[in-house]
Design a protein around this motif. Structure first.
Motif, PDB file in Angstrom:
ATOM      1  N   GLU A 121      38.194  18.324  21.513  1.00  0.00           N
ATOM      2  CA  GLU A 121      39.022  18.744  23.009  1.00  0.00           C
ATOM      3  C   GLU A 121      40.052  19.578  22.635  1.00  0.00           C
ATOM      4  OE1 GLU A 121      38.436  18.768  25.883  1.00  0.00           O
ATOM      5  OE2 GLU A 121      36.617  17.299  26.502  1.00  0.00           O
ATOM      6  N   SER A 125      40.851  23.377  23.483  1.00  0.00           N
ATOM      7  CA  SER A 125      41.803  23.567  24.365  1.00  0.00           C
ATOM      8  C   SER A 125      42.638  24.882  23.581  1.00  0.00           C
ATOM      9  CB  SER A 125      42.720  22.350  24.758  1.00  0.00           C
ATOM     10  OG  SER A 125      42.234  21.543  25.352  1.00  0.00           O
ATOM     11  N   GLU A 177      45.360  24.001  32.785  1.00  0.00           N
ATOM     12  CA  GLU A 177      44.419  23.203  32.918  1.00  0.00           C
ATOM     13  C   GLU A 177      44.004  22.532  31.715  1.00  0.00           C
ATOM     14  OE1 GLU A 177      42.322  22.230  35.694  1.00  0.00           O
ATOM     15  OE2 GLU A 177      44.136  23.436  36.545  1.00  0.00           O
ATOM     16  N   SER A 178      44.166  23.354  30.521  1.00  0.00           N
ATOM     17  CA  SER A 178      43.998  22.736  29.249  1.00  0.00           C
ATOM     18  C   SER A 178      45.006  21.423  28.939  1.00  0.00           C
ATOM     19  CB  SER A 178      44.312  23.791  28.322  1.00  0.00           C
ATOM     20  OG  SER A 178      43.218  24.684  28.167  1.00  0.00           O
ATOM     21  N   ARG A 181      43.632  18.650  30.583  1.00  0.00           N
ATOM     22  CA  ARG A 181      42.410  18.045  29.889  1.00  0.00           C
ATOM     23  C   ARG A 181      43.013  17.165  28.829  1.00  0.00           C
ATOM     24  NH1 ARG A 181      39.445  22.679  29.330  1.00  0.00           N
ATOM     25  NH2 ARG A 181      40.237  23.000  27.423  1.00  0.00           N
TER      26      ARG A 181
END
Length: 617
Positions: A121, A125, A177-178, A181
């Motif tokens: 992740e 990202s 958004e990253s 997340r």
């Protein structure tokens, strides 16, 4: 051969066959074990190889960021474009390593799997931010130029900024958004080698996201508010810090600032006194009326007794419309210290208007970053006796500075930095009469709000309102610090220490003009400074006690937008000092305290001292 012998021979044969089968099975098991071991070792080595790629590439990407920031700050768009391509190369390699089929398969396993998923992740990202965030930003930056963003005699070319806005907004969305997340990943059970870089990445992305959201809002709003589509007209409040008000100083001089395609002109210059009192007063909400009295809505000079600039601006906007019939697009506020920041970018400004030169005949013919504050907040009162002419000089000086800024003589980058510094110290404030625009402006320091979702949870405030009816605050030096910050019974306790010193000369009563000392207008001896100090705690907190120089004193306790408010008054003769401690309790917020203070003649960094953080007793 007997049956027994035959049976014995058969048993021996079966025994040999069993042993052979067992040996074959053992050999086969050993073979498979060896093969499996080789596979496990190979897989482990492969995963380690991919992990090393991810770590190496992300580290390389991280080292590029300061260099790229420096290139952007230096307006070196070509070098920044090369850096962002290198950045994408590193983040893409890290992402590919995390998307390896074997890596993804092992990520499904318990214990080690969540760690590998978290690493993937982070890499994903980072690549999203590089490709969909940094790359469009650099392209947008290449289309801009500091010179095009600065005022010129013909205005500002706002089209590049408007063209860049969608790219900046898209980049802001990707980073936001990253960031979300990464914040959704549970770190409690992760290995320290994974958890620590993940938490660091979260912090970096959160900071970057805030900055990009601000840039996106600015790129979206600025063209319209600067008059790209139609001329905009703003009431300009020129706050005079020599007579303190919660947001800075008394708005004695007023003007209408017109922005047409970025070109600035000052019109309708007048004074707050010329508008006269408003009867009935402009309505103010009950909480603020209880704290600051109805004077906020009665006199333009008192609209900023409250630290909430939205209330100040809306009230001033309504007053202007009632007196002139002119409905403006918003309200802008500046003070002389902010003007000094602008003079760093423009250089000295000549007083060209003969009428203003005549009024200020005993004052410097040129205003500089070094002399403008003293000239406007102190020397003008000795050189010009008539208060109305003082306001005329103040307005005229401000007009000369704004005209110089609008002429294009300022260093573009320096001017933008000067405005940013003024906003950061809350010396430049803005309010829009458009609800949608104000909703965005109110998210930032520029809006000067004291409540709402965009105000820091642990925000404290210390605000100064002159009670002398004079211009003595030029001589007052102040400091504000957190004297205690501790937790008791699950609740936080914070003490704000406010120290004030009257540095006026001992003979101020006779050596300073009567207009400066107040001439006992409110029963305050000449040379003495009387100040109402208002301190705000966070939402749901309580103001428990106020201590003056070690002794508890009576104070007024109220609430404003669910924030506790304590008010106390001090009087200082020349050379005297006083220290007030505002003790707040029942604080549920546990984040770092943020202190907002009234901008004074002093630099904000000189007023706000490092916290002492004394323990609970």
């Amino acid at each position: 051969m007997s049956t027994e012998v035959q049976q014995a021979q058969g048993n021996r044969k079966n025994s040999k066959g069993s042993r052979r089968r067992i040996r074959r099975r053992l050999i086969l098991a050993a073979l498979w074990t060896s093969v499996l071991a080789i596979i496990v070792v190979a897989c482990t080595a492969w995963i380690g190889f991919k992990a090393n790629i991810m770590r190496t590439e992300l580290q390389a990407a991280t080292t590029l960021l300061p260099e790229m920031k420096a290139q952007i700050a230096a307006n070196d768009t070509a070098a920044a474009a090369v850096s962002v391509e290198k950045l994408i190369g590193h983040t893409q390699a890290a992402r590919e390593a995390g998307n390896d089929p074997l890596w993804k398969s092992v990520s499904a396993l318990p214990w080690i799997g969540p760690n590998m998923q978290a690493a993937s992740e982070v890499a994903t990202s980072a690549d999203d931010v590089a490709r969909l965030g940094a790359a469009p930003l650099v392209k947008a930056f290449q289309s801009l130029n500091w010179k095009t963003l600065a005022p010129t005699p013909s205005g500002i070319d706002l089209s590049p900024l408007r063209t860049a806005a969608p790219k900046v907004q898209a980049a802001a969305h990707v980073v936001r958004e990253s960031s979300k997340r990464l914040h959704n990943i549970e770190t409690g059970n992760l290995l320290p080698q994974i958890a620590e870089p993940l938490i660091s990445a979260r912090e970096e992305l959160a900071t970057l996201s805030q900055g990009l959201d601000s840039a996106a809002d600015a790129a979206s709003l600025a063209p319209t508010m600067l008059g790209a589509d139609a001329p905009r007209h703003y009431l300009l409040l020129m706050q005079n810090n020599a007579e303190s008000r919660a947001t800075g100083g008394i708005p004695g001089a007023l003007a209408v600032l017109t922005l047409d395609k970025g070109h600035m002109t000052l019109e309708s210059q007048t004074s707050a006194g010329a508008l006269g009192p408003f009867d009935p007063p402009v309505p103010i909400d009950a909480e603020q009326k209880a704290i600051y009295s109805a004077r906020i809505g009665k006199f333009m000079q008192d609209v900023n007794l409250t630290p909430d600039f939205a209330t100040t601006a809306a009230t001033a906007h309504s007053m202007w419309e009632k007196r002139t019939g002119e409905r403006l697009d918003g309200v802008l506020s500046v003070d002389p210290v902010a003007l000094s920041f602008m003079l760093e970018a423009t250089g000295p400004v000549q007083i060209a208007d003969p009428a203003i030169r005549k009024i200020g005949s005993g004052l410097p013919p040129k205003l500089t970053k070094e002399n403008v504050v003293r000239t406007l907040l102190s020397d003008v009162y000795s050189a010009v006796e008539d208060p109305d002419r003082q306001d005329v000089y103040f307005s005229g000086a401000a007009k000369e500075i704004f005209s110089t800024v609008s002429s294009g003589k300022a260093d573009p980058k320096g001017l933008i930095d000067a405005i940013a510094k003024g906003v950061d110290e809350r010396r430049i404030l803005l309010w829009s009469a458009s609800h949608s625009e104000q909703a965005t402006v109110g998210k930032y320091k520029l809006g000067g709000l004291i409540s709402g979702p965009n105000v820091a949870p642990a925000q404290f405030g210390v605000y100064f309102n002159d009670g002398t009816g004079a211009k003595m605050d030029f001589w007052v030096k102040r400091t504000v610090e957190v004297a205690k910050d501790c937790t008791r019974d699950g609740y936080r306790e914070v003490t704000l220490r406010v120290t004030s010193t009257n540095t006026a000369p001992a003979d101020a009563a006779t050596s300073l003009p009567g207009y400066v000392t107040g001439g006992k207008a409110f029963g305050v001896p000449e040379g003495t400074v009387q100040t109402n100090i208002v301190s705000y705690g966070p939402v749901q907190s309580n103001i428990d006690t106020v201590v003056k120089d070690g002794v508890k004193i009576p104070f007024a306790a109220q609430r404003h937008s669910q924030r506790s408010v304590g008010t106390s008054t001090i009087s200082l003769a020349p050379g005297e000092s006083a220290t007030l401690e505002f003790n707040f309790g029942h604080i549920v917020q546990h984040s770092q305290p943020e202190i907002v203070v009234t901008p004074t003649v002093q630099s904000v960094k000189d007023v706000l001292l490092p916290p002492l953080a004394a323990p609970c007793e």
